[in-house]
Design a protein around this motif. Sequence first.
Motif, mmCIF file in Angstrom:
data_model
loop_
_atom_site.group_PDB
_atom_site.id
_atom_site.type_symbol
_atom_site.label_atom_id
_atom_site.label_comp_id
_atom_site.label_asym_id
_atom_site.label_seq_id
_atom_site.Cartn_x
_atom_site.Cartn_y
_atom_site.Cartn_z
ATOM 1 N N PHE A 37 0.822 -1.210 0.000
ATOM 2 C CA PHE A 37 0.000 0.000 0.000
ATOM 3 C C PHE A 37 0.855 1.258 0.000
ATOM 4 N N THR A 38 1.856 1.311 0.879
ATOM 5 C CA THR A 38 2.636 2.536 1.001
ATOM 6 C C THR A 38 3.538 2.771 -0.210
ATOM 7 N N PRO A 87 -0.152 5.983 -8.296
ATOM 8 C CA PRO A 87 -0.528 7.168 -7.525
ATOM 9 C C PRO A 87 -1.493 6.837 -6.393
ATOM 10 N N ASN A 88 -1.557 7.744 -5.435
ATOM 11 C CA ASN A 88 -2.504 7.592 -4.344
ATOM 12 C C ASN A 88 -3.926 7.772 -4.855
ATOM 13 N N GLY A 89 -4.827 6.946 -4.326
ATOM 14 C CA GLY A 89 -6.235 7.169 -4.572
ATOM 15 C C GLY A 89 -6.823 6.503 -5.789
ATOM 16 N N GLY A 94 -7.738 -0.736 -3.314
ATOM 17 C CA GLY A 94 -7.754 -2.169 -3.028
ATOM 18 C C GLY A 94 -6.672 -2.556 -2.050
ATOM 19 N N LYS A 95 -5.478 -1.995 -2.236
ATOM 20 C CA LYS A 95 -4.368 -2.288 -1.321
ATOM 21 C C LYS A 95 -4.640 -1.719 0.062
ATOM 22 N N GLN A 96 -5.289 -0.558 0.109
ATOM 23 C CA GLN A 96 -5.657 0.022 1.396
ATOM 24 C C GLN A 96 -6.653 -0.870 2.129
ATOM 25 N N LEU A 132 -5.099 -4.719 9.827
ATOM 26 C CA LEU A 132 -5.118 -3.905 11.040
ATOM 27 C C LEU A 132 -6.311 -4.246 11.924
ATOM 28 N N LEU A 133 -7.431 -4.548 11.310
ATOM 29 C CA LEU A 133 -8.615 -4.937 12.075
ATOM 30 C C LEU A 133 -8.362 -6.235 12.834
#
Length: 239
Positions: A170-171, A175-177, A183-185, A192-193
């Motif tokens: 993700f990082t 480009p962002n967004g 999808g990666k986010q 994290l959940l």
Amino acid sequence: KNGRNIIIGTVLGLVLPLHAFISPTSIVPARMASSTSSSLDMNRRRGLERREEGATPMPGGMTLYVKPGQDGKSVGDCPFAHFIRMALTEKGLEYDLVPATAENKPQWLLDDYGGKMPALRHRKECYVDSEVIAQYLDFFFKEPELSIGGADTDKAAKAVDGFFPAMAKFTKHSPNGDEEDKGKQAVLEEKLLALEEHLSDESRTGPYLVGNGEMFTLLDCSMAPKLYAMDVCLEKIKE
């Protein structure tokens, strides 16, 4: 975002103040026991020098080679190197810290281990996988012993499984967004959940990852630098 704050506050804020990232050469004051012997044997077959039968490693004579920062001299931001530094800190083991560029890597590290880092040289032996290095340290230097093993460790390991690859994908995406970024986010948020749910278990009484959270282990040493890397990357790279 709220889940990330809970995790950072619960784990990162409690394990990072262990001075693991401060002293380049110091008494620097972490484990996954079940695979120790097989992992060490596997690495010996890859070219590690064997000690004499019956000999036990003693403290001293340790050098940790790590990726450097952008200036080529300071310590870089590799979470796997910081994992080992935290393990060495917990063990109270004295070591020399060497940020190594392609130009100043020892020839033996290039020839025998492909230049991989972090690399821990302990007198005549060398280990180049962070998990194996941590197992080596905990197997031969028991104080404090930082492995519980069994179902508790398996449960904690499952809770963090896949976090770092998801975070890295993700990082690093640009480009962002865009749709791929979203999808990666979503994958990272799922990881994290799972970690948040593990830390929020009502049976837990301490802040650490394994069991009831009262014992600091190698899993905490491994996760803290990765969580720190995520926090920095999300602030600096992602909106």
